[in-house]
Design a protein around this motif. Structure first.
Motif, mmCIF file in Angstrom:
data_model
loop_
_atom_site.group_PDB
_atom_site.id
_atom_site.type_symbol
_atom_site.label_atom_id
_atom_site.label_comp_id
_atom_site.label_asym_id
_atom_site.label_seq_id
_atom_site.Cartn_x
_atom_site.Cartn_y
_atom_site.Cartn_z
ATOM 1 N N GLY A 90 0.794 -1.205 -0.034
ATOM 2 C CA GLY A 90 -0.131 0.121 0.048
ATOM 3 C C GLY A 90 0.882 1.184 0.070
ATOM 4 O O GLY A 90 2.073 1.162 0.363
ATOM 5 N N GLY A 91 0.198 2.367 -0.509
ATOM 6 C CA GLY A 91 0.944 3.580 -0.258
ATOM 7 C C GLY A 91 1.385 3.862 1.115
ATOM 8 O O GLY A 91 2.338 4.593 1.412
ATOM 9 N N ASP A 92 0.585 3.482 1.874
ATOM 10 C CA ASP A 92 0.597 3.641 3.441
ATOM 11 C C ASP A 92 2.175 3.403 3.805
ATOM 12 O O ASP A 92 2.918 4.069 4.752
ATOM 13 C CB ASP A 92 -0.219 3.034 4.345
ATOM 14 C CG ASP A 92 -1.689 3.540 4.440
ATOM 15 O OD1 ASP A 92 -1.579 4.725 3.691
ATOM 16 O OD2 ASP A 92 -2.515 2.889 4.754
ATOM 17 N N LEU A 95 4.624 5.868 2.595
ATOM 18 C CA LEU A 95 4.934 6.989 3.509
ATOM 19 C C LEU A 95 5.378 6.763 4.844
ATOM 20 O O LEU A 95 6.159 7.792 5.250
ATOM 21 C CB LEU A 95 3.143 7.338 3.350
ATOM 22 C CG LEU A 95 2.522 7.965 2.652
ATOM 23 C CD1 LEU A 95 1.055 7.906 2.782
ATOM 24 C CD2 LEU A 95 3.119 9.578 2.552
ATOM 25 N N PHE A 116 -4.139 14.637 3.892
ATOM 26 C CA PHE A 116 -4.370 13.138 4.449
ATOM 27 C C PHE A 116 -3.606 13.245 5.962
ATOM 28 O O PHE A 116 -2.488 13.474 6.198
ATOM 29 C CB PHE A 116 -3.461 12.617 3.408
ATOM 30 C CG PHE A 116 -3.779 10.914 3.697
ATOM 31 C CD1 PHE A 116 -4.797 10.389 4.266
ATOM 32 C CD2 PHE A 116 -2.621 9.949 3.301
ATOM 33 C CE1 PHE A 116 -5.148 9.040 4.340
ATOM 34 C CE2 PHE A 116 -2.788 8.720 3.542
ATOM 35 C CZ PHE A 116 -4.158 8.212 4.060
ATOM 36 N N TYR A 119 -0.146 11.395 7.195
ATOM 37 C CA TYR A 119 1.295 12.018 7.180
ATOM 38 C C TYR A 119 1.832 12.452 8.577
ATOM 39 O O TYR A 119 2.592 12.275 9.039
ATOM 40 C CB TYR A 119 1.308 13.458 6.304
ATOM 41 C CG TYR A 119 0.790 13.307 4.892
ATOM 42 C CD1 TYR A 119 0.690 12.087 4.284
ATOM 43 C CD2 TYR A 119 0.212 14.320 4.391
ATOM 44 C CE1 TYR A 119 0.314 11.806 2.752
ATOM 45 C CE2 TYR A 119 -0.310 14.288 2.998
ATOM 46 C CZ TYR A 119 -0.260 13.056 2.393
ATOM 47 O OH TYR A 119 -0.857 12.929 1.141
ATOM 48 N N THR A 160 0.012 16.931 -1.781
ATOM 49 C CA THR A 160 -0.809 16.105 -1.943
ATOM 50 C C THR A 160 -1.595 16.147 -3.500
ATOM 51 O O THR A 160 -2.404 17.481 -3.089
ATOM 52 C CB THR A 160 -2.149 15.442 -0.956
ATOM 53 O OG1 THR A 160 -1.334 15.632 -0.046
ATOM 54 C CG2 THR A 160 -2.873 14.154 -1.411
ATOM 55 N N ASN A 164 -6.482 15.103 -0.714
ATOM 56 C CA ASN A 164 -7.455 14.356 0.166
ATOM 57 C C ASN A 164 -7.565 15.206 1.458
ATOM 58 O O ASN A 164 -6.633 15.522 1.935
ATOM 59 C CB ASN A 164 -7.024 13.203 0.275
ATOM 60 C CG ASN A 164 -7.878 12.583 1.238
ATOM 61 O OD1 ASN A 164 -9.224 12.838 1.546
ATOM 62 N ND2 ASN A 164 -7.528 11.166 1.755
ATOM 63 N N ASP A 189 2.068 13.087 -3.482
ATOM 64 C CA ASP A 189 1.067 11.979 -3.272
ATOM 65 C C ASP A 189 0.200 12.004 -4.397
ATOM 66 O O ASP A 189 -0.757 12.936 -4.422
ATOM 67 C CB ASP A 189 0.611 11.939 -1.773
ATOM 68 C CG ASP A 189 -0.270 10.935 -1.559
ATOM 69 O OD1 ASP A 189 -0.626 10.348 -2.508
ATOM 70 O OD2 ASP A 189 -0.611 10.707 -0.279
ATOM 71 N N ALA A 191 -2.071 9.754 -5.103
ATOM 72 C CA ALA A 191 -2.943 8.548 -5.016
ATOM 73 C C ALA A 191 -4.234 8.343 -5.807
ATOM 74 O O ALA A 191 -4.468 7.636 -6.253
ATOM 75 C CB ALA A 191 -3.549 8.540 -3.558
ATOM 76 N N TYR A 192 -4.566 9.718 -6.190
ATOM 77 C CA TYR A 192 -5.851 10.064 -7.092
ATOM 78 C C TYR A 192 -5.475 10.361 -8.243
ATOM 79 O O TYR A 192 -6.558 10.972 -8.968
ATOM 80 C CB TYR A 192 -6.866 10.846 -6.261
ATOM 81 C CG TYR A 192 -7.064 10.235 -4.871
ATOM 82 C CD1 TYR A 192 -8.153 9.517 -4.735
ATOM 83 C CD2 TYR A 192 -6.309 10.895 -3.653
ATOM 84 C CE1 TYR A 192 -8.318 8.873 -3.452
ATOM 85 C CE2 TYR A 192 -6.928 10.321 -2.523
ATOM 86 C CZ TYR A 192 -7.776 9.503 -2.318
ATOM 87 O OH TYR A 192 -8.204 8.723 -1.214
ATOM 88 N N LEU A 215 4.206 9.440 -5.279
ATOM 89 C CA LEU A 215 3.792 8.113 -4.818
ATOM 90 C C LEU A 215 2.431 7.869 -5.520
ATOM 91 O O LEU A 215 1.598 8.784 -5.849
ATOM 92 C CB LEU A 215 3.241 8.498 -3.284
ATOM 93 C CG LEU A 215 2.658 7.464 -2.441
ATOM 94 C CD1 LEU A 215 3.420 6.115 -2.103
ATOM 95 C CD2 LEU A 215 1.940 8.089 -1.306
ATOM 96 N N SER A 219 -4.933 1.034 -5.122
ATOM 97 C CA SER A 219 -6.338 1.100 -4.313
ATOM 98 C C SER A 219 -7.344 2.020 -4.909
ATOM 99 O O SER A 219 -8.379 1.947 -4.453
ATOM 100 C CB SER A 219 -5.780 1.804 -2.920
ATOM 101 O OG SER A 219 -4.917 0.926 -2.148
ATOM 102 N N LYS A 220 -7.020 2.953 -5.643
ATOM 103 C CA LYS A 220 -8.218 3.889 -6.331
ATOM 104 C C LYS A 220 -8.457 3.401 -7.577
ATOM 105 O O LYS A 220 -9.527 2.852 -7.543
ATOM 106 C CB LYS A 220 -7.715 5.296 -5.943
ATOM 107 C CG LYS A 220 -7.148 5.536 -4.725
ATOM 108 C CD LYS A 220 -8.007 5.472 -3.523
ATOM 109 C CE LYS A 220 -7.270 5.894 -2.265
ATOM 110 N NZ LYS A 220 -8.044 5.479 -1.062
HETATM 111 N N1 PMP Z 1 -2.289 8.840 0.091
HETATM 112 C C1 PMP Z 1 -3.612 9.269 0.042
HETATM 113 C C2 PMP Z 1 -4.025 10.853 -0.207
HETATM 114 C C3 PMP Z 1 -4.820 8.607 0.536
HETATM 115 O O1 PMP Z 1 -5.829 9.017 0.504
HETATM 116 C C4 PMP Z 1 -4.298 7.148 0.700
HETATM 117 C C5 PMP Z 1 -5.513 6.218 0.829
HETATM 118 N N2 PMP Z 1 -6.372 6.664 1.636
HETATM 119 C C6 PMP Z 1 -3.059 6.680 0.478
HETATM 120 C C7 PMP Z 1 -2.245 7.761 0.078
HETATM 121 C C8 PMP Z 1 -2.647 5.384 0.706
HETATM 122 O O2 PMP Z 1 -3.373 4.306 0.121
HETATM 123 P P1 PMP Z 1 -3.070 3.017 0.197
HETATM 124 O O3 PMP Z 1 -2.382 2.675 1.257
HETATM 125 O O4 PMP Z 1 -4.429 2.200 0.167
HETATM 126 O O5 PMP Z 1 -2.345 2.815 -1.074
#
Ligand code: PMP
Length: 374
Positions: A90-92, A95, A116, A119, A160, A164, A189, A191-192, A215, A219-220
């Motif tokens: 996951g991105g988490d 991070l 988000f 962080y 970001t 988000n 970041d 992610a979206y 990053l 997931s999205k």
């Molecule tokens: N960055 C942002 C801005 C997010 O909203 C999310 C998930 N909500 C993530 C990173 C991490 O996503 P994941 O761990 O599912 O890859």
């Protein structure tokens, strides 16, 4: 979320004694639009290919630590080399590893909230000081003069884009200025990013900005939130750091197999992304109509909905926390309540779902807001 017991508070590292675990505020509901997942079913061809790949994956062997086959697929999609990619659980995880590697005691992360919340959570776990430069309270745009000033003495910056929960982009020009101002590392970041207008990614800045890290997550847009796969793109020596600090086998064999399929069949997700983008615009217009004429209660900010480049919309409504609870309890629709978060008074975030889910949200909100007003 549970507090640590006195016994544990005495035993854990002192900086963790008052830690507040990240709480996604999840409740099982019929329609879950609270976590910005992709709520569309996977394209059947993709699902079948994933199932085949999973059943052909031996489980008795450790995974390839660096996910090299997956790295090659990711690199080829983005015009990068394998050495510019590190994959994470996951991105988490990436991070967390970013904060662990470049933060730590005596180091500072520049954050531009509202953003988000993980962080700052990962910064606190890694004993990293946070400096905040708040976004504009109405437009949520970055305050560039103050951001650049703070970046000039930060060890790390995270921006970001789309942000988000506010949905707006950071421009390539802004990122470039921050990269130039900051002596440390700058993460964007994205992610979206797949839901944003074409050309919104800042990856093109990578060759000229060796302190930039971008990053991404599957997931999205790629509908694999449960698979847990994200990746970073950066200069070779930055990736060497991510590779050095990671837990060796964090990306398991099933994740690697499912992610490889998504990357190989990436074009099959385009119609879904397009539909989410068009549903987002439909929802934005409908929500604007819905809140038109809703006065603000005394002491509350005026109702609003913000344009978004992500797969979610931020809206401010009267009695937001109550609206969110009633959506959950009376309609079994889960939205995310940000009304108690700094800078987001009265705000809810709603993921853009399928047309049917979105219709239900509009119907429920229209009813609830009418009742809140009366
Ligand atoms: N960055 C942002 C801005 C997010 O909203 C999310 C998930 N909500 C993530 C990173 C991490 O996503 P994941 O761990 O599912 O890859």
């Amino acid at each position: 979320m549970a507090q640590l017991s006195d016994r544990m508070r005495a035993l854990v590292q002192p900086h963790l004694a008052s830690i507040e675990p990240y709480d996604p505020a999840f409740t099982p509901t019929r329609i879950n639009l609270s976590a910005n997942e992709n709520t569309y079913p996977l394209p059947p061809t993709v699902r079948t290919a994933i199932d085949d790949a999973l059943s052909a994956t031996p489980l008795n062997r450790y995974p390839d630590p660096m996910s090299n086959r997956l790295r090659d697929l990711i690199a080829a999609r983005g015009g990068h080399s394998r050495q510019q990619i590190c994959v994470g659980n996951g991105g988490d995880e990436l991070l967390f590893n970013f904060l662990m590697a470049f933060g730590g005691p005596g180091r500072t992360l520049l954050n531009c909230p509202p953003a988000f919340s993980e962080y700052e959570f990962f910064a606190s776990v890694n004993q990293t000081q946070v400096e905040r430069v708040w976004r504009d309270s109405v437009t949520f745009e970055l305050d560039m003069p103050r951001t650049l000033e703070a970046a000039s003495h930060a060890n790390m910056v995270i921006l970001t884009s789309p942000n988000n929960p506010t949905g707006n982009l950071v421009s390539a020009q802004e990122v470039e200025q921050v990269c130039e101002a900051c002596p440390g590392m700058v993460m964007v970041d994205e992610a979206y990013i797949e839901f944003a207008d074409l050309g919104s990614s800042v990856e093109a800045l990578l060759p000229n900005h060796p302190n930039l890290v971008v990053l991404h997550t599957l997931s999205k847009a790629f509908g694999e939130a449960g698979v847990r796969c994200g990746y970073v793109v950066a200069a070779h020596d930055v990736i060497d750091v991510f590779a050095a600090v990671r837990q060796i086998y964090s990306v398991n064999v099933l994740t690697q197999a499912a992610a490889e399929v998504a990357m190989r069949l990436d074009v099959m997700f385009e119609p879904i992304v397009q539909q989410i983008r068009s549903e987002r615009e439909r929802m934005f217009a409908a929500l604007q109509t819905l809140i038109e004429g809703l006065g603000a209660a005394s002491g509350e900010l005026a109702p609003a909905v913000w344009p978004s480049q992500g797969n979610f919309l931020l809206l401010r409504v009267p009695g937001a926390a109550d609206v969110r609870t009633r959506l959950r309890d009376e309609y079994s629709i889960l939205a995310r309540d940000f009304s108690a978060a700094p800078g987001l008074a009265g705000c809810l975030r709603i993921t853009v779902g399928t047309p049917q889910e979105n219709d239900e949200v509009l119907r429920a909100l229209s009813q609830l807001l009418k009742e809140e007003r009366s």
